[in-house]
Design a protein around this motif. Structure first.
Motif, PDB file in Angstrom:
ATOM      1  N   VAL A  84      25.377 -23.427 -22.768  1.00 57.71           N
ATOM      2  CA  VAL A  84      26.226 -22.481 -22.042  1.00 57.71           C
ATOM      3  C   VAL A  84      25.835 -22.517 -20.566  1.00 57.71           C
ATOM      4  O   VAL A  84      24.674 -22.266 -20.210  1.00 57.71           O
ATOM      5  N   ARG A  85      26.768 -22.825 -19.701  1.00 58.96           N
ATOM      6  CA  ARG A  85      26.478 -22.900 -18.275  1.00 58.96           C
ATOM      7  C   ARG A  85      26.491 -21.526 -17.618  1.00 58.96           C
ATOM      8  O   ARG A  85      25.689 -21.245 -16.730  1.00 58.96           O
ATOM      9  N   TRP A  86      27.434 -20.698 -18.023  1.00 61.52           N
ATOM     10  CA  TRP A  86      27.486 -19.352 -17.475  1.00 61.52           C
ATOM     11  C   TRP A  86      28.313 -18.434 -18.365  1.00 61.52           C
ATOM     12  O   TRP A  86      29.043 -18.910 -19.233  1.00 61.52           O
ATOM     13  N   ASP A  90      30.247 -21.795 -11.685  1.00 65.95           N
ATOM     14  CA  ASP A  90      29.220 -20.787 -11.932  1.00 65.95           C
ATOM     15  C   ASP A  90      29.751 -19.466 -12.475  1.00 65.95           C
ATOM     16  O   ASP A  90      28.980 -18.542 -12.729  1.00 65.95           O
ATOM     17  N   GLY A  91      31.078 -19.344 -12.658  1.00 64.66           N
ATOM     18  CA  GLY A  91      31.641 -18.122 -13.194  1.00 64.66           C
ATOM     19  C   GLY A  91      31.738 -16.981 -12.202  1.00 64.66           C
ATOM     20  O   GLY A  91      32.070 -15.846 -12.583  1.00 64.66           O
ATOM     21  N   LYS A  92      31.481 -17.232 -10.927  1.00 64.36           N
ATOM     22  CA  LYS A  92      31.576 -16.181  -9.920  1.00 64.36           C
ATOM     23  C   LYS A  92      33.031 -15.742  -9.757  1.00 64.36           C
ATOM     24  O   LYS A  92      33.931 -16.559  -9.688  1.00 64.36           O
ATOM     25  N   LYS A  93      33.237 -14.448  -9.692  1.00 67.85           N
ATOM     26  CA  LYS A  93      34.594 -13.901  -9.624  1.00 67.85           C
ATOM     27  C   LYS A  93      35.218 -14.124  -8.248  1.00 67.85           C
ATOM     28  O   LYS A  93      34.641 -13.776  -7.235  1.00 67.85           O
TER      29      LYS A  93
END
Length: 218
Positions: A65-67, A120-123
């Protein structure tokens, strides 16, 4: 009889031009009036044939799982277990995520639409749609189409999350994934309606009323 006719409409749309190659890039697809290409995943199962399952071989090693991204929680007072309301978290029974370039778009049962960075999943942004988002989304150009339990199909600017227009589907919600083909947006609702609309303005070209819920994506 009307229900059978609706099935034929959906089948014809999903198999149209099946012998022709898909556009290679997102820009080429949008210019051709389509919401699909080989370059990215912009709709349910990736292409107009609903037959995309990814490219290349899966690695032999264990996947990591990366993020992770935590969405809001939703308490649905209408659904009870042992007299207590259930609390839904994450994406629940929502549709597939939609990926365009370095952004992934996710609709959640919390009623919000999220745009996240793929690395990175940053919003990037978030917007309140209303009630739970159950269907997979569709992207065409800089517009993302989202159906939900709010009983409407919405169009948002995928760059900032601002709503552009809405098409109401009175009485029932939308479970099916939309598609743009030859410059026309197609979708359906659990109210039995099959819709064809202008993806730029939301103007409905026509609506065909079946005699039952429509759960199949075009």
């Amino acid at each position: 009889m009307k229900f059978f006719a609706a099935f034929l409409i959906f089948f014809a749309l999903s198999t149209a031009r099946a012998d022709e190659p898909f556009p290679e890039t997102f820009e080429e697809a949008s210019k051709a009036g389509h919401s699909f290409s080989k370059e990215t995943i912009q709709m349910f199962r990736g292409d107009a044939r609903r037959a995309y399952y990814g490219r290349g071989k899966l690695g032999r090693g264990k996947m990591k799982v990366r993020w992770k991204f935590k969405t809001r929680e939703l308490i649905d007072e209408r659904i009870k277990a042992g007299g207590n309301p259930l609390v839904w978290t994450g994406t629940g029974w929502s549709g597939l995520a939609t990926v365009v370039g370095d952004t992934v778009y996710v609709g959640s049962v919390d009623g919000w639409l999220y745009a996240l960075r793929t690395k990175d999943g940053k919003k990037r942004w978030e917007t309140r749609v209303g009630r739970s988002i159950k269907c997979s989304m569709g992207v065409w150009g800089d517009t993302i189409f989202v159906g939900s339990r709010s009983q409407r199909m919405d169009a948002y600017d995928r760059r900032n999350g601002k709503r552009r227009w809405s098409i109401p589907t009175p009485g029932r919600d939308i479970d099916v994934a939309p598609i743009v083909f030859d410059g026309v947006l197609y979708f359906a609702s659990e109210n039995g309606g099959v819709y064809a609309a202008d993806p730029k303005t939301g103007k409905v070209h026509w609506k065909y009323q079946t005699t039952a819920d429509v759960e199949s994506s075009p």
